[in-house]
Structure formats: structure tokens, C-alpha cells
Design an enzyme around this catalytic site. Structure first.
Site, PDB file in Angstrom:
ATOM      1  N   SER A  89       0.888  -1.117  -0.119  1.00 38.98           N
ATOM      2  CA  SER A  89      -0.095  -0.185  -0.064  1.00 38.98           C
ATOM      3  C   SER A  89       0.836   1.271  -0.045  1.00 38.98           C
ATOM      4  CB  SER A  89      -0.954  -0.030   1.307  1.00 38.98           C
ATOM      5  OG  SER A  89      -1.611   1.098   1.361  1.00 38.98           O
ATOM      6  N   GLY A  90       0.505   2.079  -0.897  1.00 38.91           N
ATOM      7  CA  GLY A  90       1.489   3.492  -0.983  1.00 38.91           C
ATOM      8  C   GLY A  90       2.578   3.357  -1.789  1.00 38.91           C
ATOM      9  N   THR A 111      -1.670   2.474  -7.798  1.00 38.10           N
ATOM     10  CA  THR A 111      -2.835   3.207  -8.482  1.00 38.10           C
ATOM     11  C   THR A 111      -2.330   4.286  -9.226  1.00 38.10           C
ATOM     12  OG1 THR A 111      -4.145   2.836  -6.563  1.00 38.10           O
ATOM     13  CG2 THR A 111      -5.239   4.354  -7.801  1.00 38.10           C
ATOM     14  N   ASN A 160      -1.038   5.352   3.309  1.00 37.34           N
ATOM     15  CA  ASN A 160      -1.502   6.018   1.914  1.00 37.34           C
ATOM     16  C   ASN A 160      -2.535   6.892   2.116  1.00 37.34           C
ATOM     17  OD1 ASN A 160      -1.662   6.914  -0.620  1.00 37.34           O
ATOM     18  ND2 ASN A 160      -1.768   4.844  -1.497  1.00 37.34           N
ATOM     19  N   SER A 206      -5.514   5.489  -0.381  1.00 31.70           N
ATOM     20  CA  SER A 206      -5.349   4.024  -0.552  1.00 31.70           C
ATOM     21  C   SER A 206      -6.458   3.282  -1.298  1.00 31.70           C
ATOM     22  CB  SER A 206      -5.005   3.508   1.052  1.00 31.70           C
ATOM     23  OG  SER A 206      -4.675   2.147   0.840  1.00 31.70           O
ATOM     24  N   SER A 207      -6.416   2.516  -1.988  1.00 37.15           N
ATOM     25  CA  SER A 207      -7.470   1.791  -2.739  1.00 37.15           C
ATOM     26  C   SER A 207      -7.775   0.854  -1.722  1.00 37.15           C
ATOM     27  CB  SER A 207      -7.100   1.104  -4.120  1.00 37.15           C
ATOM     28  OG  SER A 207      -6.101   2.064  -4.490  1.00 37.15           O
ATOM     29  N   GLY A 250      -0.990  -5.130  -2.230  1.00 38.35           N
ATOM     30  CA  GLY A 250       0.026  -5.961  -1.858  1.00 38.35           C
ATOM     31  C   GLY A 250       0.084  -6.750  -0.835  1.00 38.35           C
ATOM     32  N   GLU A 267       1.358  -8.196   2.650  1.00 33.46           N
ATOM     33  CA  GLU A 267       1.984  -7.340   3.845  1.00 33.46           C
ATOM     34  C   GLU A 267       1.668  -8.174   5.052  1.00 33.46           C
ATOM     35  OE1 GLU A 267       1.205  -2.837   4.185  1.00 33.46           O
ATOM     36  OE2 GLU A 267       0.172  -3.551   2.398  1.00 33.46           O
TER      37      GLU A 267
HETATM   38  N1  LIG Z   1       5.009   8.126 -10.047  1.00 36.70           N
HETATM   39  C1  LIG Z   1       4.629   8.916  -8.999  1.00 36.70           C
HETATM   40  N2  LIG Z   1       5.237  10.111  -8.819  1.00 36.70           N
HETATM   41  C2  LIG Z   1       4.852  10.746  -7.682  1.00 36.70           C
HETATM   42  N3  LIG Z   1       4.059  10.643  -6.703  1.00 36.70           N
HETATM   43  C3  LIG Z   1       3.688   9.032  -6.774  1.00 36.70           C
HETATM   44  C4  LIG Z   1       4.027   8.277  -7.950  1.00 36.70           C
HETATM   45  N4  LIG Z   1       3.378   7.263  -7.587  1.00 36.70           N
HETATM   46  C5  LIG Z   1       3.080   7.632  -6.201  1.00 36.70           C
HETATM   47  N5  LIG Z   1       3.065   8.586  -5.992  1.00 36.70           N
HETATM   48  C6  LIG Z   1       2.546   9.311  -4.736  1.00 36.70           C
HETATM   49  O1  LIG Z   1       2.387   8.189  -3.624  1.00 36.70           O
HETATM   50  C7  LIG Z   1       1.168   8.040  -3.233  1.00 36.70           C
HETATM   51  C8  LIG Z   1       0.520   6.649  -3.037  1.00 36.70           C
HETATM   52  O2  LIG Z   1       0.387   6.187  -4.471  1.00 36.70           O
HETATM   53  P1  LIG Z   1      -0.698   5.208  -4.807  1.00 36.70           P
HETATM   54  O3  LIG Z   1      -0.606   5.005  -6.228  1.00 36.70           O
HETATM   55  O4  LIG Z   1      -2.012   5.356  -4.355  1.00 36.70           O
HETATM   56  O5  LIG Z   1      -0.479   3.771  -3.964  1.00 36.70           O
HETATM   57  P2  LIG Z   1      -0.895   2.361  -4.024  1.00 36.70           P
HETATM   58  O6  LIG Z   1      -2.138   2.419  -4.917  1.00 36.70           O
HETATM   59  O7  LIG Z   1       0.042   1.554  -4.152  1.00 36.70           O
HETATM   60  O8  LIG Z   1      -1.409   2.140  -2.665  1.00 36.70           O
HETATM   61  C9  LIG Z   1       0.249   8.955  -4.328  1.00 36.70           C
HETATM   62  O9  LIG Z   1      -1.050   9.656  -3.729  1.00 36.70           O
HETATM   63  C10 LIG Z   1       1.303   9.880  -4.872  1.00 36.70           C
HETATM   64  O10 LIG Z   1       1.474  10.921  -3.828  1.00 36.70           O
HETATM   65 MG   LIG Z   2      -4.102   1.914  -4.669  1.00 36.56          MG
END
Ligand SMILES: Nc1ncnc2c1ncn2[C@@H]1O[C@H](COP(=O)(O)OP(=O)(O)O)[C@@H](O)[C@H]1O
Ligand SMILES: [Mg+2]
Length: 1003
Positions: free
Chosen positions: A116-117, A121, A166, A169-170, A391, A393
Site C-alpha cells: 500500500s502506498g 494506483t 497512503n 489508499s485503494s 500488496g 503485507e
Molecule cells: N510516480 C509517482 N510520482 C509521484 N508521486 C507518486 C508516484 N506514485 C505514487 N506517488 C505518490 O504516492 C501516493 C500513493 O500512491 P498510490 O498509487 O495511491 O499507492 P498504492 O495504490 O500503491 O497504494 C500517491 O498519492 C502519490 O502522492
Molecule cells: Mg492504490
């Protein structure tokens, strides 16, 4: 260009910074060393190079800051370029998937995994945005594209929440299909959602929030809407929103997000009534959370409720809700009896209801999105699936959901193993490729531990939940310890004590932690009674979510774990039929900090994500393989021996082709049915060479085709030209023939005319004679005798022209005749066409003189005239005599008036038939007489002679209308000439003494 050049060119385009570390772990010397792996990742991360490949797998490290690498310009750079030609990028991967899909017309999926994070997404959004820009576009496609893009904020509002890890977070698993037509246009989409974390609706840990949509509604909702929903603009009022004690977060702007969601709902074409029903449900969940249960000592009730009135929003009578929230239905003998809840039970049941309502509404929402994204066209599509899955964890205490998530990751790992490792090794064996097997951990044993029928953890859980009697975490745990004790990957705290100190590996299930909330693992607390209550709702969405067709079976429903298991089986099936691509997301630190790289944390993820295993297989294996036929078919233009057709077997053809391309022996292997290529770059170089060659071939084919077309065109033109020419020649020939026929006729006539030229004029000779005449006259015109007296130079006329002979004879008759003719000629030049009675004079011969008279000087000519008085205009008969120097007016030998020729100014006559003429005399002396007004029957003769004698050929004026003359010098008079029947001469009646008019008849 040979392959090496291509490689050189492509690597040459990289900048120094891009070359920090290795862009592809496959090139890592110490490819088994985790430290070397981490070192490379760290080095690049500190240069803001967040992407690195392992072959075609993309490793992405969350930078936690904007890097400016997602611009339209970047997209353009990565469009249509091979994976290894540019620095690693999510766009490069997206573009390669897309182009492989188009060239091979098959389906693909991109598996995005990570904690997560870690940026999953975000990665999936970047891919979607890339397709939105790079795909061909039409109005219809733009529509689909907008919906695909806008489905994200809607899904995120309802399915994402702030967690400790996050802020966005989804809280559900998402698999999204993008459908493309045969030219690569995005034409539709489909979303599958997995296991929404419903418990979040009713409970949030400290520092976490409920789903975004609740806060967005309360913060951003319009005044009217809030009033209608009975909501206050204050999150603190709602017990479902305050448990985490962080309703407001600086990184989240609920107001703006609300606007985005509202707009997105409109674009996706949610009707207004649907939107109303939707927010009525969201508000109802908030109200439900605020319902209090209070102990009641009255009979047959344990408790009563407070605050449920707001639930009228759902359109269920208050009484029904009141009873529904405080009772459950139990079957007693043959009838159903309502049994009151305790307060604890009631709270629990209320939360279960809130979760169920929200969960089902989320499902409805996904269905609506799918309806809007659906492509109704039935033609063949290829798809790219995007799997954004939570993911793996391990926490200290793991929720049931985390258990499911980890299970899901094990399943995907299993899939990955099947798709890459196992099938790969099996294939080498089958193809007879020499191959050192790569040891890898096959996690099938773990999956079995969880999902095996009757024996697996889920089976035990189901059994525990469904058995009569109280099921608790502890009873469940005991069951598990009893059944799984011998399993090498199963461990509980109790068992751990008995076993040697075993470190936990990926996939080991430390069950004590997962078993935290067994009771949440089953949905059946949502009683049949609850279902019945919900079915009375007037809310359109609730009606759909709680359909009356749903069986209120006495049988207990499937547990969540079982449902999840089946949905994973479904997902596995979906994925197995597609080509896999991977994006592995890594979180560099726990603090969401830019620039900080936590070695321990990253090492942990590298391990759980199976990156080292993947690298080992990539290094040992072959990046690419294709059946000989297919490989040869595609690349045969690259070798003259195989183009256009290879005569031998496909394998021989490939061998020949590969030799020509200069593949090194260690770069490829020939299997039984396939060629194996070790490094992707070899293939990409080949592909590039093909790309170049393809254009050459296309040009050649195009040239041939154009030649063929132009030739066809030329042939048609030539045919047309021939046809026109033939017609034209025919026309000309016909004209020529007509002309000849005419000529023959003319010549014949000429000859006949010649033969009959001496006969009387007839049709036979008339034209010929005309011709002779004309011919003679033409010749005569050119050679006329110099003088009329010249006898010798006359052309001899043809016999038919007797007149000419006569003329000659006449001319020959004497000089005086000639003179006479010459004088007549002069007369003609003076009067012909000017004076009306001139023609009568032509036939009258002139004489030398009209009166024989004796005169003091030699008279040259004399003629009788009538002179008109100047005063009374009375006529007087006189003789007009010309001498060499003057004209005299004489009466019986008496000179009445003399006019010196040098005093004669001119002579005027009218243009009519009269015989008047006026001699204008120059005179200054007033006593002198004026001009002479005379009449003469031989006017033409007299005037011509005057011209000759006075040698004044230009003195005669022929005048129309009146002639002005001097009665006396300085006194003017007029003679008016008018046409009439008879000759009349009279003085004008109105005239004074000196103005005179004459009317002249012109007969
Ligand atoms: N490629 C990227 N460039 C800049 N910031 C990013 C990038 N990927 C993620 N982030 C930052 O990290 C945060 C979490 O990403 P996210 O995709 O929501 O994580 P996940 O879906 O894996 O939980 C986003 O809100 C953003 O602020
Ligand atoms: Mg996500």
C-alpha cells in the site's frame, strides 16, 4: 544497418544521467546478490530515476514527489519506440503492450503489485492516461476515453480512503479491461472489483479515515442537498467519521474532490434521480451510525432506538426500521417470532447493515460504470487488462481482509510462476533446449494450504462459521492448530514455540494474526429480517441492491472468504488467457518522504515481490521465443535467401536468416519447433531492422503498384488517342474525297466549257465564259495601255468580249472624242453622286460652245443663261462667255458684268435637280455688284468648262439646303432649295427686300 549499429544508435541517444546504474537488472553482473540489486535501485532512486527493468518487467520506486516525467511531450517520445531504446518508463511498457497487442492481435494484462502506498494506483492511472493520449481518436472514442478516465475519481471517492500508509489508499482490488478495436482505438472498458474493505464504513483505526465520499459530501455538498439529506456540514457530528480522529487532512481537499466527482457522474451519464438516490444512501449510512440504543425495561423489548428518524431517507417506514434495528426473526416451531436484541447485538447488527448497504451500493456503482463503458459493438476486440491489486503485507496484527489480500497475492504469485517459471522450464525441456533448471520456490503448497477443499484454512473457517454454537477466534484457532499442525508453512504463536525458531518466509501463514475477527468473516449476521426490511425501501438503488428475488434461503450464505476464493479463481482464469506484463511498485520509506531510501524496507519488498527470482529466471532463460514459421514469416524480408519465399523447412529458413543477421551463438538457441533468443535487445535490434526493411519493401511494392496503375492509365489513354485519331483521319479522308469529287466536277465543266466556248451561252459554257472574261479583265487591269491613244499595247480580248473591241474602235476614232471623254470624266468626278440631275447629263454630249458670237477677246465657251436680279430677282436672259482670263455676262454684245477668274471665290450649286448656280465673287468695294445668281440648262457643261478654262477644279461646292450669297458686298441673301412637284421660283413671302427663297422641283 546491421544489428550492432542499431544497438549503438539506440544506446547513443541516452544522456549521461540516464545511464546511472543499470537500466536493466538483467545486465547486473552479480545477479544473485540482493545487495547489488538494492545498490542499483538506490543509486538510480537518488538520481530520480525511479524506473528500472528486469527484462520486460518494470520496477518502479515511489518518488513521493512530482518528477515532471508524465508530460505530453514525454508521451510523444515514448510512442512507438522499442522498450530498450529509451530510459525505462511506465509509458515505454504501456506502449510496448499496446503495440504487441496490435501486431499479434491478442490479449494482455499488466499486473501492478506492491505494498500500500507504493504507487500502484498512480501507475495504473499513468497507463490509462498514456492510452488516452496515444490511441487514435474519434468522437466516439473520445467519449469512451473520457469515461474511462473519469471512472477513476468516482471509484476512488467510493473505494479509497486515507490509511496510515497512503492518503489515497485503494480499499478494493481493481481489474480494468480496456478494449481496443482492430486499429487500436479504445472503444470500451470493463471493471471488476474485489473485496471492498467494508469494515472501514463502521470502524477506522487511529489516523485513518472512512471512504472519501462521506467527507466529500459533508464538506462539499451544496446547501440544498445537505438540507434535504438532513446533514450538517460538520464531520464531527457523525460517529462513523470520527473514530480515526483525522477527518481533516492537509493533503486532501474534499471540496474540490466533491466537484470532480459530481462532474464525473454527469459525464458518465448518471441520471439526476440516480445521483439523488446514491447520496441518500451515503447520508443514510451516516445517520445509521448515529442511531443509539438505549436499555428499556418495558416488556418484550430490551432496547429502543434514538435518532433513526433520519433513515426515512431510504423510504422505509419508521416503525419498520425501529423494529428492524432492535429485533431479529427466529423460527419457533412452525412460525416466525421476533426476538429482541441486546444492546451489543443491536450495535453489531446496525454496523452489519451499514456495511451491507455500502458494500452493495459500491457493487451497484461498479455495475453502472460498466454499463457506461460497455461497447455494444460485437466486432472482435483485443483487450489490455490493468490489475491494481493490494500488496502482500505482514502486520503485527492482521485483519481478515489482509489475510484475503495476502492470499490473493499468493494466487497471483502462483500465476506468475505458472506463466513464467514453470511453463518456461517445461518449454525448454519440451523443445530440447539445454538448460540449467533454476531453483525457485513454488508457492502452490501455500495456496493449497489456504484454499484446498475440506482441508484448507478457508474450508476450516467456513465450517467454524457455519456450525451451530458460538464460533470465536479461539475456537477457530484451535481447529486450525489441530488440523494444520504438521504443515511446513503453517505456524501460530503456540506452534512457533514448539518448533525451532523459524524465520517467516513469504507465504508462511502466521495464523494467529489473521484470526483476529472470525465473526467478521461471515456475512450472515445480516439477517433475513434485515433483508426483508431493506426490501421495503423506496430508494431505487436500494431496491436494486436488495432485490426481492434474492432467496431468503434458510441455508446460510457463502462466507466472505469463500466468495473471495471463487472470485480469485475467476480472476485467474481471466488472466491465464492473456499475455502478462508486470509493474512492481516499491515504497522507499514509511514516511511518504521524497529522497529517502530505507534499505531494510526496500529489501523486504524486493524479497516479497519475488524480484530476485524473476531476475534469476530472466538471466538463465531466453527472453523471447517464437515458432519457426511465425519467426520466419515475420523476418524473412531481412535475408535475400529467405525472401520472398523459403523453399526448405521453417527451421532451416530461420537458421539461414539468423546467420545472415549475424546472431552470436550464445544469443540464441534452436529448439524443436521454436527459436529462443536470449536477450531482448537482440530481438529489438532485429525488429528495428525489420521496421527499416519493411518501409523499403513497402516502397518497392508501392512503386510496383504505382507503376502498374500508371501503366494501366497510360494504356487507356493510348487507346483513347488511337480512337480519336481514327475518327479524325476518317473525317479528313471523307472531306478530301468530297473535295476531289468537287474538283473533278469543276475540271469537267471547265473542259466542257472550253470545248463549247464558241457556241452560244448555255449551262455548259456560261461559267467558263465568265471565267475567261474575268481572267481577261484581270490581266487587262494589270497591263492597261499608258494612254488611250496607245494602239499597240492592248491585250487581245477573247472572242466573246466583242464590247472591248468596240470600245477600242471607239477610242481609235479620234483625239477630240478622247478629249470629250476626259471632260466628261471631270464632270463625273465633280458631280457624280452629289447632284441629283447629274445622271441625265451623262448621255448628252458636250459641245465646244453654245453661241457663235463676236467678242473682243477670244471666247473659249459661251452659253445662254438666266440671270436673276439682285433686288427684285427678276429673270434676265444673258449670255455667259468665258475667255482665257474672265467670265462675262453679256446682253446683245454689251458686257453687263465681268468677273476676273482670279476674283472668283467659288461656285455653289444645290444637290437637287435644279439648274441654278451662284458665282461667288470677291470684292471689297461696296459699290461693286454682289454674287451672280444664274440658271443654265447646260449647267454641267458650263461649270465643267469653267473649271477647265479658269483652271479651278476645286471651286465647285455642292450644297444641301440654303446657299448664302452676297447681294452686295456686305449684304447677305439666301437661296433655299426645296423638293417639289414643279419648278417654282418665288420670293419668300416673309422675306424682306434682301432675303430670297426659291423652291426647286427635282424632277
Ligand atoms: N510516480 C509517482 N510520482 C509521484 N508521486 C507518486 C508516484 N506514485 C505514487 N506517488 C505518490 O504516492 C501516493 C500513493 O500512491 P498510490 O498509487 O495511491 O499507492 P498504492 O495504490 O500503491 O497504494 C500517491 O498519492 C502519490 O502522492
Ligand atoms: Mg492504490
Amino acid at each position: 544497418m546491421n544489428l550492432e549499429d542499431v544497438v549503438k544508435v539506440t544506446t547513443g541517444s541516452l544522456t549521461a544521467r540516464d545511464r546511472v546504474g543499470l537500466q536493466d537488472f538483467v545486465l547486473l553482473e552479480a545477479y544473485t546478490s540482493e545487495s547489488a540489486f538494492l545498490e542499483n535501485l538506490r543509486k538510480r532512486f537518488h538520481e530520480n530515476l525511479i524506473y528500472t527493468y528486469i527484462g520486460t518487467l518494470l520496477v518502479s520506486v515511489n518518488p513521493y514527489k512530482e518528477l515532471g516525467i508524465y508530460t505530453k511531450k514525454q508521451m510523444d517520445i515514448y510512442m512507438g519506440v522499442n522498450l530498450f531504446e529509451l530510459p525505462p518508463h511506465i509509458y515505454a511498457l504501456a506502449d510496448n503492450v499496446y503495440r504487441t497487442m496490435l501486431t499479434e492481435s491478442n490479449n494482455h494484462f499488466i499486473l501492478i503489485s506492491g505494498e500500500s502506498g507504493a504507487g500502484k494506483t498512480e501507475a495504473s492511472k499513468k497507463i490509462l492516461q498514456f492510452y488516452a493520449v496515444s490511441c487514435p481518436s474519434t468522437k466516439l472514442m473520445d467519449n469512451v476515453r473520457d469515461r474511462l478516465l473519469l471512472s477513476n475519481p468516482v471509484l476512488e471517492a467510493f473505494g479509497n480512503a486515507k490509511t496510515l500508509k497512503n492518503d489515497n489508499s485503494s480499499r478494493f482490488g481493481k481489474y480494468m479491461d480496456i478494449q481496443f478495436d482492430h486499429v487500436g482505438g479504445a472503444v470500451g472498458g470493463h471493471i471488476l472489483s474485489y473485496l471492498l474493505e467494508k469494515s472501514r464504513v463502521v470502524h477506522q483505526n487511529h489516523g485513518e479515515r472512512n471512504f472519501h465520499i462521506f467527507y466529500q459530501l459533508v464538506e462539499g455538498g451544496e446547501e440544498d442537498l445537505l438540507r434535504w439529506l438532513g446533514l450538517q456540514r460538520n464531520c464531527q457530528q457523525y460517529s462513523y467519521l470520527v473514530q480515526g480522529e483525522c477527518a481533516k487532512v492537509s493533503s486532501i481537499n474534499d471540496k474540490t474532490d466533491w466537484k470532480t466527482v459530481r462532474k464525473a457522474l454527469t459525464v458518465i451519464e448518471f441520471s439526476e434521480s440516480n445521483v439523488e438516490s446514491l447520496f441518500a444512501i451515503i447520508a443514510s449510512v451516516l445517520h445509521l451510525g448515529n442511531v443509539k440504543f438505549i436499555a428499556d425495561s418495558r416488556e418484550d423489548r430490551n432496547i429502543y432506538t434514538n435518532g433513526q428518524s433520519q433513515l426515512l431517507l431510504l423510504g422505509i417506514p419508521t416503525q419498520v426500521i425501529q423494529v428492524g434495528l432492535t429485533h431479529r426473526k427466529i423460527a419457533a416451531r412452525s412460525e416466525e417470532v421476533l426476538s429482541p436484541f441486546t444492546i451489543d447485538h443491536a450495535v453489531y447488527a446496525r454496523d452489519a447493515l451499514a456495511k451491507a448497504i455500502y458494500g452493495r451500493t459500491f457493487t451497484w456503482l461498479v455495475n453502472m460504470l460498466n454499463e457506461s463503458l460497455a461497447n455494444k459493438d460485437s466486432s472482435r476486440k483485443t483487450v489490455i487488462g490493468l490489475l491494481d491489486i493490494y500488496g502482500f503485507e505482514v502486520f503485527n496484527v492482521n485483519s481478515f481482509e489482509q489475510f484475503c489480500i495476502n492470499y490473493c497475492n499468493e494466487k497471483l504469485q502462483q500465476l506468475f510462476i505458472q506463466l513464467t517459471l514453470k511453463s518456461e522450464q517445461e518449454e525448454y525441456e519440451m523443445e530440447g533446449i539445454e538448460w540449467e533448471p533454476v531453483p525457485y520456490f513454488n508457492n502452490k503448497i501455500i495456496c493449497d494450504l489456504v484454499e484446498e477443499k475440506f482441508k484448507g484454512i478457508i474450508a476450516v473457517l467456513d465450517e467454524e462459521c457455519l456450525r451451530p454454537g458460538e464460533a470465536t477466534d479461539m475456537t477457530f484457532l484451535e481447529k486450525l492448530e489441530e488440523k494444520m499442525a504438521g504443515h511446513p508453512h503453517f505456524i501460530t504463536h503456540k506452534l512457533a514455540d514448539q518448533k525451532t525458531r523459524k524465520t517467516l518466509e513469504r507465504g508462511d501463514f502466521r495464523l494467529l494474526h489473521y484470526a483476529g475477527e472470525v465473526t467478521y468473516c461471515v456475512d450472515h449476521v445480516l439477517t433475513i429480517f434485515h433483508l426483508q426490511v431493506m426490501r421495503q425501501s423506496k430508494n431505487a438503488i436500494v431496491q436494486l441492491c436488495f432485490p426481492t428475488t434474492e432467496p431468503d434461503s434458510k441455508k446460510r450464505p457463502e462466507t466472505v472468504a469463500t466468495q473471495f476464493k471463487s472470485s480469485l479463481v475467476g480472476l485467474t482464469e481471466i488472466l491465464m488467457s492473456k499475455e502478462p506484463w508486470y509493474v512492481r511498485c516499491i515504497k522507499p520509506n514509511e514516511g511518504k518522504q521524497p529522497g529517502s531510501f530505507d534499505d531494510v524496507l526496500v529489501r523486504h519488498q524486493v524479497k516479497y515481490l519475488g524480484l530476485m527470482e524473476h531476475l534469476r529466471v530472466r538471466r538463465a532463460g531466453f527472453a523471447y521465443r517464437r515458432r519457426y514459421q511465425i519467426f520466419l514469416q515475420r523476418y524473412k524480408p531481412l535475408c535475400p535467401d529467405t525472401w520472398p519465399n523459403w523453399k526448405g523447412t521453417a527451421a532451416e529458413g530461420v537458421q539461414c536468416l539468423v546467420k545472415h543477421l549475424g546472431f552470436k551463438p550464445d544469443e540464441y538457441k534452436m529448439g524443436r519447433t521454436k527459436i529462443f533468443i536470449r536477450h531482448p535487445r537482440t530481438l529489438f535490434a532485429t525488429e528495428d531492422a525489420f521496421e527499416v526493411c519493411k518501409h523499403e519493401l513497402a516502397t518497392r511494392i508501392q512503386a510496383k503498384y504505382k507503376g502498374y496503375r500508371v501503366k494501366g492509365h497510360y494504356m487507356r489513354q493510348r487507346e483513347a488517342a488511337t480512337t480519336i485519331e481514327t475518327c479524325w483521319r476518317g473525317l479528313k479522308a471523307r472531306r478530301e474525297r468530297q473535295k476531289r469529287a468537287w474538283a473533278v466536277k469543276v475540271i469537267k465543266k471547265f473542259i466542257k466549257g472550253f470545248m463549247t466556248r464558241n457556241q452560244p451561252v448555255s449551262v455548259d459554257n456560261s461559267e467558263y465564259l465568265d471565267y475567261v472574261r474575268q481572267n481577261y479583265l484581270t490581266r487587262l487591269k494589270e497591263s492597261l495601255p499608258k494612254t488611250v491613244l496607245d494602239q499597240n499595247t492592248w491585250l487581245t480580248p477573247p472572242p466573246i468580249m466583242k464590247e472591248v473591241s468596240r470600245l477600242r474602235m471607239y477610242l481609235n476614232s479620234g483625239a477630240h472624242v478622247v478629249l470629250h471623254l476626259q471632260i466628261k470624266g471631270l464632270t463625273s468626278s465633280l458631280f457624280k453622286g452629289r447632284k441629283e440631275n447629274y445622271p441625265h447629263s451623262v448621255s448628252r454630249p458636250f459641245v465646244d460652245t453654245r453661241i457663235i458670237i463676236s467678242f473682243h477677246a477670244f471666247p473659249q465657251y459661251s452659253v445662254p443663261v438666266v440671270k436673276y436680279d439682285r433686288n427684285g430677282f427678276r429673270p434676265r436672259f444673258r449670255q455667259l462667255i468665258y475667255t482665257g482670263t474672265a467670265a462675262y455676262l453679256v446682253e446683245e454684245a454689251k458686257i453687263k458684268q465681268r468677273v476676273q477668274f482670279n476674283q472668283l471665290k467659288g461656285v455653289s450649286v444645290s444637290n437637287l435637280s435644279d439648274n441654278f448656280f451662284i458665282l461667288h465673287i470677291q470684292s471689297e468695294d461696296i459699290k461693286q455688284k454682289g454674287d451672280l445668281v444664274l440658271q443654265c440648262d447646260h449647267i454641267f457643261e458650263a461649270l465643267t468648262k469653267l473649271c477647265l478654262v479658269a483652271n479651278k477644279e476645286n471651286c465647285i461646292n455642292v450644297v444641301q439646303g440654303s446657299i448664302k450669297f452676297d447681294i452686295q458686298p456686305g449684304r447677305e441673301g439666301f437661296v433655299d432649295f426645296k423638293s417639289g412637284q414643279e419648278t417654282m421660283i418665288y420670293r419668300a413671302k416673309n422675306g424682306s427686300n434682301h432675303l430670297v427663297l426659291y423652291g426647286i422641283n427635282c424632277t
